[in-house]
Design a protein around this motif. Structure first.
Motif, PDB file in Angstrom:
ATOM      1  N   VAL A 214      10.834   1.781  -2.464  1.00  0.00           N
ATOM      2  CA  VAL A 214      10.819   0.902  -1.298  1.00  0.00           C
ATOM      3  C   VAL A 214       9.367   0.624  -0.936  1.00  0.00           C
ATOM      4  CG1 VAL A 214      11.676   0.557   1.037  1.00  0.00           C
ATOM      5  CG2 VAL A 214      12.894   2.100  -0.517  1.00  0.00           C
ATOM      6  N   LEU A 215       8.992  -0.655  -0.959  1.00  0.00           N
ATOM      7  CA  LEU A 215       7.594  -1.012  -0.726  1.00  0.00           C
ATOM      8  C   LEU A 215       7.368  -1.327   0.750  1.00  0.00           C
ATOM      9  CD1 LEU A 215       6.915  -3.343  -3.762  1.00  0.00           C
ATOM     10  CD2 LEU A 215       7.119  -0.871  -3.646  1.00  0.00           C
ATOM     11  N   PHE A 216       6.293  -0.806   1.291  1.00  0.00           N
ATOM     12  CA  PHE A 216       5.990  -1.095   2.688  1.00  0.00           C
ATOM     13  C   PHE A 216       4.549  -0.739   3.008  1.00  0.00           C
ATOM     14  CE2 PHE A 216       6.192   3.165   4.855  1.00  0.00           C
ATOM     15  CZ  PHE A 216       6.510   3.916   3.746  1.00  0.00           C
ATOM     16  N   ASP A 217       4.205  -0.872   4.260  1.00  0.00           N
ATOM     17  CA  ASP A 217       2.880  -0.490   4.724  1.00  0.00           C
ATOM     18  C   ASP A 217       3.058   0.555   5.812  1.00  0.00           C
ATOM     19  OD1 ASP A 217       0.359  -0.203   5.771  1.00  0.00           O
ATOM     20  OD2 ASP A 217      -0.147  -2.323   5.501  1.00  0.00           O
ATOM     21  N   GLN A 218       2.555   1.736   5.525  1.00  0.00           N
ATOM     22  CA  GLN A 218       2.766   2.865   6.429  1.00  0.00           C
ATOM     23  C   GLN A 218       2.244   2.579   7.835  1.00  0.00           C
ATOM     24  OE1 GLN A 218       0.705   6.345   5.174  1.00  0.00           O
ATOM     25  NE2 GLN A 218       1.910   7.734   6.428  1.00  0.00           N
ATOM     26  N   ARG A 219       1.240   1.694   7.915  1.00  0.00           N
ATOM     27  CA  ARG A 219       0.620   1.433   9.221  1.00  0.00           C
ATOM     28  C   ARG A 219       1.499   0.551  10.115  1.00  0.00           C
ATOM     29  NH1 ARG A 219      -4.668  -0.506   6.202  1.00  0.00           N
ATOM     30  NH2 ARG A 219      -2.962  -1.145   4.849  1.00  0.00           N
ATOM     31  N   ASN A 220       2.493  -0.069   9.494  1.00  0.00           N
ATOM     32  CA  ASN A 220       3.401  -0.917  10.252  1.00  0.00           C
ATOM     33  C   ASN A 220       4.583  -0.066  10.739  1.00  0.00           C
ATOM     34  OD1 ASN A 220       5.433  -2.659  11.041  1.00  0.00           O
ATOM     35  ND2 ASN A 220       4.889  -4.220   9.518  1.00  0.00           N
TER      36      ASN A 220
ATOM     37  N   SER B 261      18.290  -3.630   0.066  1.00  0.00           N
ATOM     38  CA  SER B 261      17.043  -4.379   0.152  1.00  0.00           C
ATOM     39  C   SER B 261      17.205  -5.575   1.089  1.00  0.00           C
ATOM     40  CB  SER B 261      16.637  -4.822  -1.260  1.00  0.00           C
ATOM     41  OG  SER B 261      15.699  -5.856  -1.199  1.00  0.00           O
ATOM     42  N   LYS B 262      18.351  -6.253   0.976  1.00  0.00           N
ATOM     43  CA  LYS B 262      18.621  -7.400   1.857  1.00  0.00           C
ATOM     44  C   LYS B 262      18.853  -6.944   3.292  1.00  0.00           C
ATOM     45  CE  LYS B 262      20.603 -10.423  -1.625  1.00  0.00           C
ATOM     46  NZ  LYS B 262      21.855 -10.421  -2.390  1.00  0.00           N
ATOM     47  N   ASP B 263      19.678  -5.907   3.436  1.00  0.00           N
ATOM     48  CA  ASP B 263      20.056  -5.440   4.780  1.00  0.00           C
ATOM     49  C   ASP B 263      18.840  -5.075   5.618  1.00  0.00           C
ATOM     50  OD1 ASP B 263      22.611  -5.780   4.043  1.00  0.00           O
ATOM     51  OD2 ASP B 263      23.126  -3.641   3.840  1.00  0.00           O
ATOM     52  N   TYR B 264      17.868  -4.465   4.971  1.00  0.00           N
ATOM     53  CA  TYR B 264      16.737  -3.973   5.744  1.00  0.00           C
ATOM     54  C   TYR B 264      15.488  -4.823   5.539  1.00  0.00           C
ATOM     55  CZ  TYR B 264      19.779  -0.076   6.622  1.00  0.00           C
ATOM     56  OH  TYR B 264      20.839   0.691   7.021  1.00  0.00           O
ATOM     57  N   ASP B 265      15.671  -5.927   4.842  1.00  0.00           N
ATOM     58  CA  ASP B 265      14.571  -6.859   4.600  1.00  0.00           C
ATOM     59  C   ASP B 265      13.345  -6.134   4.025  1.00  0.00           C
ATOM     60  OD1 ASP B 265      13.149  -9.165   4.521  1.00  0.00           O
ATOM     61  OD2 ASP B 265      12.491  -9.074   6.613  1.00  0.00           O
TER      62      ASP B 265
ATOM     63  N   PRO C 162       0.801  -1.231   0.000  1.00  0.00           N
ATOM     64  CA  PRO C 162       0.000   0.000   0.000  1.00  0.00           C
ATOM     65  C   PRO C 162       0.832   1.279   0.000  1.00  0.00           C
ATOM     66  CG  PRO C 162      -0.142  -1.085   2.131  1.00  0.00           C
ATOM     67  CD  PRO C 162       0.589  -2.016   1.230  1.00  0.00           C
ATOM     68  N   SER C 163       2.031   1.262   0.523  1.00  0.00           N
ATOM     69  CA  SER C 163       2.818   2.493   0.551  1.00  0.00           C
ATOM     70  C   SER C 163       4.151   2.264  -0.167  1.00  0.00           C
ATOM     71  CB  SER C 163       3.115   2.925   1.985  1.00  0.00           C
ATOM     72  OG  SER C 163       1.989   2.767   2.810  1.00  0.00           O
ATOM     73  N   TYR C 164       4.688   3.340  -0.686  1.00  0.00           N
ATOM     74  CA  TYR C 164       6.050   3.235  -1.206  1.00  0.00           C
ATOM     75  C   TYR C 164       6.806   4.514  -0.918  1.00  0.00           C
ATOM     76  CZ  TYR C 164       4.221   5.923  -5.167  1.00  0.00           C
ATOM     77  OH  TYR C 164       3.630   6.877  -5.957  1.00  0.00           O
ATOM     78  N   SER C 165       8.096   4.366  -0.764  1.00  0.00           N
ATOM     79  CA  SER C 165       8.936   5.538  -0.612  1.00  0.00           C
ATOM     80  C   SER C 165       9.787   5.611  -1.862  1.00  0.00           C
ATOM     81  CB  SER C 165       9.805   5.377   0.639  1.00  0.00           C
ATOM     82  OG  SER C 165      11.128   5.746   0.361  1.00  0.00           O
TER      83      SER C 165
END
Lengths: 425, 412, 466
Positions: free
Chosen positions: C388-394, C366-370, C341-344
Motif C-alpha cells: 500500500v503506497l502512501f506518505d506517512q506525513r499525511n 484499493s478502490k474502497d480506500y482510494d 515515500p512510504s509503503y505498508s
C-alpha cells in the motif's frame, strides 16, 4: 467409576461405550473402566469434559489404545471417526478424521492422484492422528520431511474439554505461536484430535523399488554411502537383516536392501540403474528393479510390515549417526548387542542416519550406544537421547531444565493430568 | 532544519528501512552497529533534520565514518544514494559547526598548500618514520604498515622533467600526478610515464600540481574544493588530454567537479569542457594499443582490486583487467568481492582506523584466497591500505599499480 | 506485570558493561534512535543495546534483567516487517549480530552448527564453494541474521517446494528468562526431547527465549534448474497457469507474481525493458536431477502457460538471462519508493484456489480506500504482499492505510486464509490477532508463553499480551 461410564453412555449412546471384551482395543496390562467410541467432535469434547470433571484418566488411539497408567480410566478409540471429509485438489489438502487408518488413507489418496508421504507407524493399526501424534520421522523423511510438515490445521479437544482449532489451508502460516506443527509428537498429552487438515503432494509420476539380497547389513550401508556420495537422493534407502527382510523379499538369503525411487521418468530409470550397480559392487548376490504397480505395492507393504514389527517391540534401541557414518554406527552396535545377523533384527534408514537394533537389554544398551553414536554425529533418539546426551556432558542441570520445561507445558494444558497417563517424563 | 537537509529531505524519506543495505555496507559488517550502516545513517540524518537528535559527537562519527564507497546505492531497491546524502550531511555539518577535530582540519587545509604537504611527507620520511621504528610494537600505526609505507623526500615532480618527449608522438598528454602519488608513490608515477611514452605519447608534467579537491569536498568544505578545482583547471585546462593514475583524483576531475559547480552556470561549461578531457590511466592506455609491446619472461598470477571511485563512480572496470590480461604469461585470477571497498576511503582510515583495518583484513583475505602472486589496482590510497592489510596477515603478496605491472612488461 | 521502580540508568549500563564489556554496550541518544525502528513504521526507544558474544554473557544479562525488572527485546539485523524488534517500555535490546561464528560445517552429514548472528547470505556464500546450500532464503537474506530468520520463521520464494525456516532447523540452544540454558533437538529429525521444542521456538518472535546456537540442515545444490518468465494480460491468467502447473503434477521451486503497478515501478528502478502494459508477471522455476526431466517439465509448463494466453513467455537459457528474470523481483519491494515515500506491506495468505478472489479483493480494497496497492505474491503458496503506497506525513491518508490493512486481513480470513504467511505478528498485526483466532486458541498461546517465560520478560507485549 461406574458413574462416569453411565455418563458416557448417555453422551455417546450405550452401544458406543464398551465395558466387556475390551481386549481387542487395548495394548498393555492395565484395565480401563471402559472403551469409548465417540462419533463426532462434540462427543469427544463432552467425553473429555466429563472425564476432567470427574478426574478420570483418558487415553486415545485409532484402533488400539495403550493402557499404561489407565487403570479405571477411559480408552477412547477413534474407529467411528474414520472418514476422509474433504479432498481439495486445487489446494492439495485433505480434511480427515483422526481415526482414519493411515494406510487406507494413503491408498485412497493415491487413487485420486494425490500423495501423503509419511509412512504408517504400524501398518495394521495406525491411524492418521497416530501418525501425527507420534510424529516419528519415517524413512521417507529425508526427502519429504517428517510428519509434522504435513499437518497444516486441526481441531482438537483440550484436556479441559474445550474445543480448539488452528490453521488453515495455507501452506505458510506464522500467525501466532506455532501450535500447528508443535502438536506433532505430543502423543495426545495436550489434547485429542477431532479433525486434521493435511498437506498433500501430487502423486509421484514414476516409482520404482530396487531390492538387493546382500551378505549382511553392513554391505548395504556401504552401498548407500556410495550412492549418497554421488549426490543421489532417493525416497527411501533402507536395509534390514534377513529375518524381517523376508517380509520384503521372501527367500532372500541375507540382508535385504530396499531403495525406493520417486523421480520423474528419466531420472527414475537412471537412478535405478546407479543404485542397482552400487548394490552389486557392494556384493549383492541378487537384485531386482520393481516398476510394476502391483509388485511395487506388495514390496512396499512388505517393508511396512517389517517396520511395524520393529516399531511395536520395546526390545530395541534406536539411535542416529551422521548419514555418512552408518557403517561405523553398525560396527558400534555390533560391539554392544553382538553380531547383528544373529539378533532379532537390525534396521538402517541410511539417508537419515537412523539405526535400530534389537536388544535384550534396551536400557543398558542405550547408554552404551549413545556414547558410541555421539562422536559419529548422532545420539539415541527422543527424550532418552536428550538425557543420555546430558549425562555424557555431566550436565544433569540441563536435563532437569528440559524436563521442567516439558512439565510446564503439559501442566499449562492439562492441569489435572488426565490425558495420556502412560506418557511420563 | 538546515537548508541542505531540507533540500535532501525527500531523498531521506525515500528510505523504506528495509535494511537490504546491511549486506553491502562494509562499516556495518565490522561489528553490526545499526548507526554505522547506510539505513542508520539515512535515518539519523533524517532524525537530525526532524530535530529529534542533536548533531553531537556521535552524530559526527555516524556521517564521517562512511566510506562513500557507494555500494549501498547499488543494493538499495528504493534507489537511495546514501553516499550522496552523507556528503550533503557533512556539508551541512561543516556549515553549522566547521570541521573538527583539529587534526582533520589541519590535514585538509594542508593538502591545499603544497609547501606544507611536502613538509609533512618529508618529516615522516626523515624523523617520523625513524622515531616510530624505534618504538616497539609501532610497526602498524592505525592499521598502516609504517615500515614499508612509501614516502619520498623528493617529490616526483622534482625528479621528472617537465616534458618527456618521444619521436613522432601519437598523442600529447598532461599528467595529473595527484598528491599521494607525487609524494609517496614516486616509482608508480615513473611507471605511468614509462607506459605512456612507450605507447607513443608525449607526456607533460606541469610543475604546479594542485590537490584535486576531493578530500575537502567529501568533508563538506566545498569552498576550498572549488578553489582547488579552479586552480586545477587554470593549470591543466590548456592541454587536450589529461591523464591521472589515481582513481580518486580521476573521479573528482571527471565527476564530482561537475557537482561542485552545479549552481554556478557561468563556470559550469568550463568545468564540463575540462572534465571531458580527463582520462583515468587504464581508460586511456587501453585505447593506445600497447599489447604487442608487452613482454614477460616468467609466468605470474595477478588479481585486481577495483577502487570504489573507478567501479562505482566512473564505472571503469573492464579496462584495467583487459590491460592486465594482455601481459603475456600472466594468469589473471578474479578475487572474491573484487569490487568491494578496501577500507582506505580517504581519512576514514586515519580517524576510524579500527573500522578501516577490519575492512582491509577482509580484502587481504580475499586476495590471499585468490591465489594471486601480485595484486594490482588503480589508486594509491588503496595500494597503501591493501599493502598494510596484507602485511598484517603476514602475506608477502606485493601491491602494484596497473601501471607498474605494465611498465615491468615493457622493455627499455 | 508491574515493575515497582526502574533501575537507575547508570547502574544498568555499568552492569551490562561488566558482563559484556565496554565495546559491546551501546547507549547515547543517537545510537538509541538507530535501534528504535525496523522495516515497519513503528518506533520505540531502548535504554541500552547490548551485544553478547557468548551464551554465558546472554545468561548473565538475562539474570541481571530478571532481577531488576528490565525487559529484553531481541534483535538481529532489524529487517523484520512486523515490528517484532521494536523496543518496548523499560527494555534493553539484545543484539545477536556479534555472535556470528559458523561453528561447524558437516557436509557429509548435511548439517551445520551456527550462531544466531550469522547472516543467511554468509552461509550460502560459504556453502556454495562446496556445492551446498541452505534452502530458505527470504528476500532480505543478504542482510538478515539467522537468529532473526528462526525467530520469525522466514519464508522466501522457494517455500512451495522446499518449505520454510522451521523445516531446516534440526536443533538449537536457547536461554529462557529464568537464565537457564537448554539444547533441544540434535543433528537430525529424531532428537527432540519428546515435545518438539525447536518447532515451538521457530517463529516465536523471541517471546519464549533468546536463541544462541542452531543446528541447520544443509543440502547439495540441485543438479539442474530452469527459469521461465511469463507476462499476462490479467493476474487471473497468471493464477490459472499456477493452478494448471500444480495440477500437472509439477512442484516448482518458485512461482513469483507481480502485478501491473509493481511491474511499472520495477521498470522505473531497473529500466530492464519490462512490458509496462502487462497485467501480471510470473517467474517460474523448476529444479531437480539433470537427466532431461526438466526439459519435459518446461515443455509441459510452456503448454500450460500458452493456454492462459500470455503476452510474452521466455525460457532463460543462460545465467545472465536467469538473472534478468529475477532482477525485477529483487527490486520489487523497494522500487515502489519511486512512486510514494512510504509503503505498508502485508503478508496475507490464502488457499491457492482463492488466488483470483484475493486479487479481486485487493483491487477492490484499493478502490474502497482510494489508495494505490501493488501486488507481489508467492503464488504457489497463496502468499500475497500487497504494497500500500502512501506518505506517512499525511495523517488522513495514513489513517486510511490502517483501515485498508485491516480490510486486507479480513479479506484473507474470509477466504479461509491467514493474516501472516511469513512476516510474523509482532506489534503490527497484534491488534488483528483476535480476528484470526478464537479466545481459546490465543489462550493456548498464552499457556505456551507461561510455560517458557512466566515472568514475561522476553520480548513482552509482542504477538499477544500475557
Amino acid at each position: 467409576m461406574s458413574q462416569i461410564v453411565e455418563q458416557l453412555k448417555s453422551l455417546l449412546g450405550a452401544d458406543n461405550v464398551i465395558t466387556k471384551d475390551m481386549t481387542k482395543y487395548l495394548r498393555g496390562g492395565e484395565q480401563p473402566a471402559a472403551v469409548a467410541c465417540p462419533g463426532t467432535g462434540e462427543e469427544v469434547a463432552a467425553l473429555v469434559k466429563a472425564a476432567a470433571d470427574a478426574g478420570v484418566k483418558v487415553n486415545v488411539g485409532g484402533a488400539v489404545v495403550d493402557t499404561t497408567g489407565l487403570s479405571g480410566g477411559i480408552a477412547v478409540v477413534m474407529k467411528r471417526m474414520n472418514k476422509i471429509l474433504e479432498i481439495d485438489r486445487n489446494n492439495l489438502t485433505c480434511w480427515v478424521q483422526p481415526g482414519m487408518p493411515h494406510k487406507e488413507f494413503c491408498d485412497a489418496l493415491l487413487k485420486e492422484g494425490l500423495y501423503f508421504p509419511p509412512e504408517p507407524y504400524a501398518v495394521s493399526t495406525s491411524s492418521v492422528a497416530g501418525c501425527i501424534g507420534i510424529g516419528d520421522p519415517d524413512s521417507k523423511a529425508f526427502k519429504y520431511m517428517p510428519p509434522r510438515t504435513y499437518i497444516i490445521a486441526y481441531e482438537m479437544v483440550l484436556p479441559t474439554g474445550e474445543p480448539m482449532k488452528i490453521g488453515s489451508k495455507c501452506i505458510k502460516c506464522v500467525s501466532g505461536l506455532d501450535l500447528i506443527h508443535f502438536i506433532a509428537g505430543t502423543r495426545a498429552t495436550l489434547g485429542i484430535f477431532t479433525k486434521i487438515l493435511v498437506k498433500l503432494q501430487p502423486a509421484p509420476v514414476c516409482r520404482s523399488i530396487v531390492l538387493a539380497d546382500l551378505p549382511n547389513i553392513t554391505t548395504a550401508a556401504k552401498a548407500f554411502l556410495s550412492i549418497q556420495k554421488r549426490r543421489l537422493f532417493v525416497s527411501r534407502e533402507n536395509a534390514i537383516t534377513n529375518k524381517l527382510g523376508q517380509h520384503i523379499w521372501s527367500g532372500a538369503k541375507g540382508a535385504v536392501a530396499f531403495v525406493d525411487i520417486e523421480e520423474f521418468p528419466k531420472a527414475n530409470v537412471e537412478y535405478a540403474k546407479i543404485v542397482e550397480a552400487e548394490l552389486k559392487i557392494a556384493g549383492a548376490t541378487a537384485t531386482k528393479i520393481i516398476s510394476d504397480e502391483k509388485e511395487y505395492a506388495s514390496a512396499e507393504l512388505g517393508w511396512l510390515k517389517a517396520r511395524e514389527a520393529v516399531n511395536l517391540t520395546d526390545k530395541k534401541v534406536r539411535f542416529t549417526v551422521g548419514a555418512s557414518n552408518v557403517v561405523k554406527g553398525l560396527d558400534a552396535a555390533k560391539g554392544v548387542v553382538g553380531a547383528l545377523e544373529d539378533g532379532e533384527f537390525a534396521l538402517i534408514e541410511a539417508q537419515l542416519g537412523k539405526v535400530t537394533v534389537a536388544s535384550a537389554n534396551p536400557e543398558a544398551d542405550a547408554v552404551k550406544l549413545n556414547k558410541a553414536a555421539m562422536p559419529l554425529g548422532g545420539n539415541v533418539s527422543g527424550l532418552l537421547g536428550s538425557k543420555l546426551r546430558c549425562d555424557e556432558y555431566s550436565d544433569q542441570a540441563m536435563f532437569d531444565n528440559i524436563t521442567q520445561l516439558l512439565h510446564n507445558i503439559r501442566k499449562e494444558f492439562d492441569p489435572k493430568g488426565i490425558l495420556a497417563p502412560g506418557i511420563q517424563f | 532544519m538546515g537548508d541542505i537537509l531540507a533540500e535532501i529531505y525527500e531523498k531521506l524519506n525515500t528510505c523504506g528501512r528495509c535494511g537490504f543495505c546491511h549486506g553491502a555496507c562494509k562499516t556495518y559488517k565490522k561489528d553490526g552497529a545499526e548507526f554505522y550502516v547506510a539505513r542508520g545513517r539515512v535515518q539519523l540524518i533524517k532524525a537530525l533534520a526532524d530535530g529529534k537528535i542533536d548533531s553531537d559527537h556521535d552524530y559526527e562519527n555516524v556521517i564521517n565514518s562512511c566510506l562513500l564507497c557507494g555500494e549501498c546505492a547499488i543494493a538499495c531497491p528504493s534507489g537511495v544514494k546514501t553516499h550522496e546524502l552523507v556528503l550533503a550531511a557533512r556539508r551541512d555539518y561543516k556549515l553549522k559547526k566547521g570541521i573538527r577535530p583539529f587534526l582533520k582540519s589541519l590535514i585538509l587545509s594542508s593538502m591545499t598548500k603544497p609547501g606544507r604537504l611536502k613538509f609533512g611527507f618529508n618529516f615522516f620520511d626523515g624523523f617520523g618514520k625513524n622515531a616510530m621504528r624505534r618504538l616497539d610494537g609501532m610497526q602498524f600505526f592505525r592499521g598502516i604498515d609504517v615500515y614499508t609505507m612509501p614516502s619520498s623526500s623528493n617529490p616526483f615532480v622534482a625528479q621528472a622533467p617537465e616534458v618527456v618527449s618521444v619521436s613522432a608522438p601519437k598523442k600529447r598528454v598532461a599528467f595529473f600526478v595527484g598528491c599521494f602519488m607525487n609524494y609517496a608513490f614516486v616509482s608508480t608515477a615513473h611507471s605511468v610515464v614509462k607506459v605512456l611514452t612507450k605507447a607513443g605519447c608525449e607526456v607533460t608534467i606541469p610543475r604546479e600540481q594542485p590537490c584535486c579537491g576531493l578530500p575537502q569536498y567529501v568533508y563538506g568544505d566545498f569552498e576550498s574544493a572549488r578553489a582547488q578545482a579552479k586552480k586545477t583547471i587554470a593549470t591543466f585546462g590548456k592541454y587536450d588530454t589529461i591523464v591521472t593514475a589515481c582513481g580518486s583524483c580521476a573521479s573528482m576531475l571527471k565527476k564530482e567537479m561537475l557537482e561542485l559547480f552545479q549552481d554556478d552556470p557561468s563556470y559550469l561549461p568550463t568545468v564540463k569542457a575540462f572534465s571531458a578531457k580527463v582520462f583515468e590511466f587504464s581508460e586511456l592506455v587501453s585505447t593506445l594499443g600497447i599489447e604487442e609491446k608487452l613482454h614477460s619472461d616468467s609466468p605470474q598470477i595477478v588479481t585486481y582490486h577495483d577502487p570504489c571511485h573507478l567501479v562505482r563512480y566512473l564505472k571503469v572496470t573492464d579496462q584495467p583487467r583487459k590491460l592486465l590480461k594482455s601481459v603475456p604469461r600472466l594468469q589473471y585470477n578474479e578475487m572474491f568481492e573484487a569490487n568491494r571497498c578496501c577500507g582506505a576511503a580517504g581519512l576514514v582510515m586515519v580517524f576510524y582506523q579500527e573500522l578501516s583495518t577490519k575492512i582491509t583484513a577482509d580484502k587481504a583475505a580475499n586476495i590471499i584466497n585468490s591465489g594471486a602472486e601480485t595484486v594490482a589496482t588503480s589508486c594509491p590510497a588503496c595500494m597503501l591500505k591493501i599493502n598494510s592489510g596484507l602485511k598484517l596477515k603476514g602475506s608477502k603478496v606485493p601491491v602494484k599499480h596497473v601501471a607498474d605491472v605494465l611498465a615491468e612488461a615493457l622493455r627499455d | 506485570m508491574t515493575v515497582a521502580q526502574k533501575t537507575d540508568q547508570n547502574t544498568l549500563v555499568e552492569a551490562l558493561i561488566n558482563i559484556a564489556g565496554e565495546q559491546d554496550v551501546v547507549t547515547g541518544r543517537v545510537a538509541m534512535y538507530a535501534y528504535g525502528y525496523d522495516a515497519t513504521l513503528l518506533f520505540g526507544v531502548p535504554r541500552a543495546v547490548v551485544f553478547p558474544e557468548s551464551t554465558q554473557e546472554v545468561v548473565d544479562i538475562v539474570n541481571y534483567c530478571r532481577s531488576t525488572g528490565v525487559n529484553i527485546v531481541p534483535r538481529g539485523a532489524g529487517t523484520n516487517e512486523s515490528g517484532g524488534t521494536i523496543p518496548v517500555d523499560n527494555c534493553i535490546i539484545m543484539n545477536c549480530c556479534r555472535m556470528k561464528k559458523i561453528l561447524e560445517v558437516d557436509l557429509d552429514n548435511y548439517v551445520a552448527i551456527i550462531e544466531p548472528g550469522v547472516v543467511n547470505y554468509d552461509i550460502q556464500e560459504m556453502l556454495a564453494k562446496y556445492g551446498y546450500y541452505y534452502p530458505p532464503d527470504p528476500a532480505s537474506y543478504k542482510a538478515s541474521t539467522m537468529g532473526g530468520n528462526v525467530g520469525e520463521c522466514s519464508g522466501g520464494p522457494k517455500c512451495f517446494k522446499y518449505g520454510v525456516t522451521r523445516d531446516y532447523i534440526y536443533g538449537m540452544e536457547f536461554v529462557t528468562s529464568d537464565g537457564k540454558v537448554r539444547w533441544v533437538g540434535g543433528r537430525d529429525y529424531c532428537s527432540e526431547p519428546f515435545y518438539d521444542i525447536t518447532r515451538m521456538m521457530c517463529g516465536s518472535e523471541g517471546t519464549l527465549g533468546y536463541m544462541t546456537k542452531f543446528a541447520i540442515r544443509i543440502e547439495p545444490i540441485p543438479a539442474a534448474k530452469r527459469t521461465m518468465l511469463a507476462f499476462y494480460n490479467e493476474p487471473v491468467d497468471a493464477a490459472q497457469s499456477v493452478a494448471d502447473i500444480v495440477a500437472a503434477g509439477i512442484v516448482p521451486t518458485t512461482l513469483e507474481m507481480m502485478d501491473n503497478l509493481i511491474i511499472n515501478t520495477a521498470e522505473d528502478a531497473t529500466g530492464a525493458g519490462l512490458p509496462r502494459d502487462a497485467g501480471a508477471m510470473l517467474i517460474i522455476e523448476v529444479d531437480g536431477p539433470a537427466y532431461g526431466d526438466l526439459d519435459d517439465q518446461v515443455k509441459t509448463i510452456t503448454e500450460v502457460v500458452k493456454k492462459a494466453n500470455p503476452k510474452q513467455f521466455k525460457i532463460a537459457t543462460t545465467a545472465a538471462e536467469v538473472d534478468a528474470c529475477w532482477l525485477a523481483r529483487r527490486v520489487a519491494i523497494g522500487s515502489v519508493a519511486h512512486r510514494a515515500p512510504s509503503y505498508s506491506m502485508q503478508d496475507i495468505t490464502v488457499p491457492r484456489s482463492e488466488f483470483p478472489q484475493a486479487v479481486a479483493g485487493i483491487v477492490q480494497t484499493s478502490k474502497d480506500y482510494d489508495l494505490d496497492i501493488g501486488i507481489l505474491a508467492h503464488a504457489g503458496d497463496g502468499n500475497f504482499h500487497p504494497l500500500v503506497l502512501f506518505d506517512q506525513r499525511n495523517a488522513e491518508q495514513s489513517e486510511r492505510v490502517h483501515k485498508a490493512e485491516a480490510a486486507l486481513v479480513k479479506l484473507a480470513l474470509d477466504l479461509g486464509g491467514t493474516m501472516s504467511g511469513e512476516h510474523g505478528v509482532g506489534l503490527l498485526k497484534k491488534p488483528l490477532l483476535p480476528n484470526e483466532y478464537a479466545p481459546v486458541t490465543i489462550d493456548a498461546f498464552r499457556k505456551i508463553k507461561r510455560a517458557f517465560d512466566p515472568i514475561n520478560r522476553m520480548n513482552p507485549t509482542k504477538i499477544f499480551d500475557l
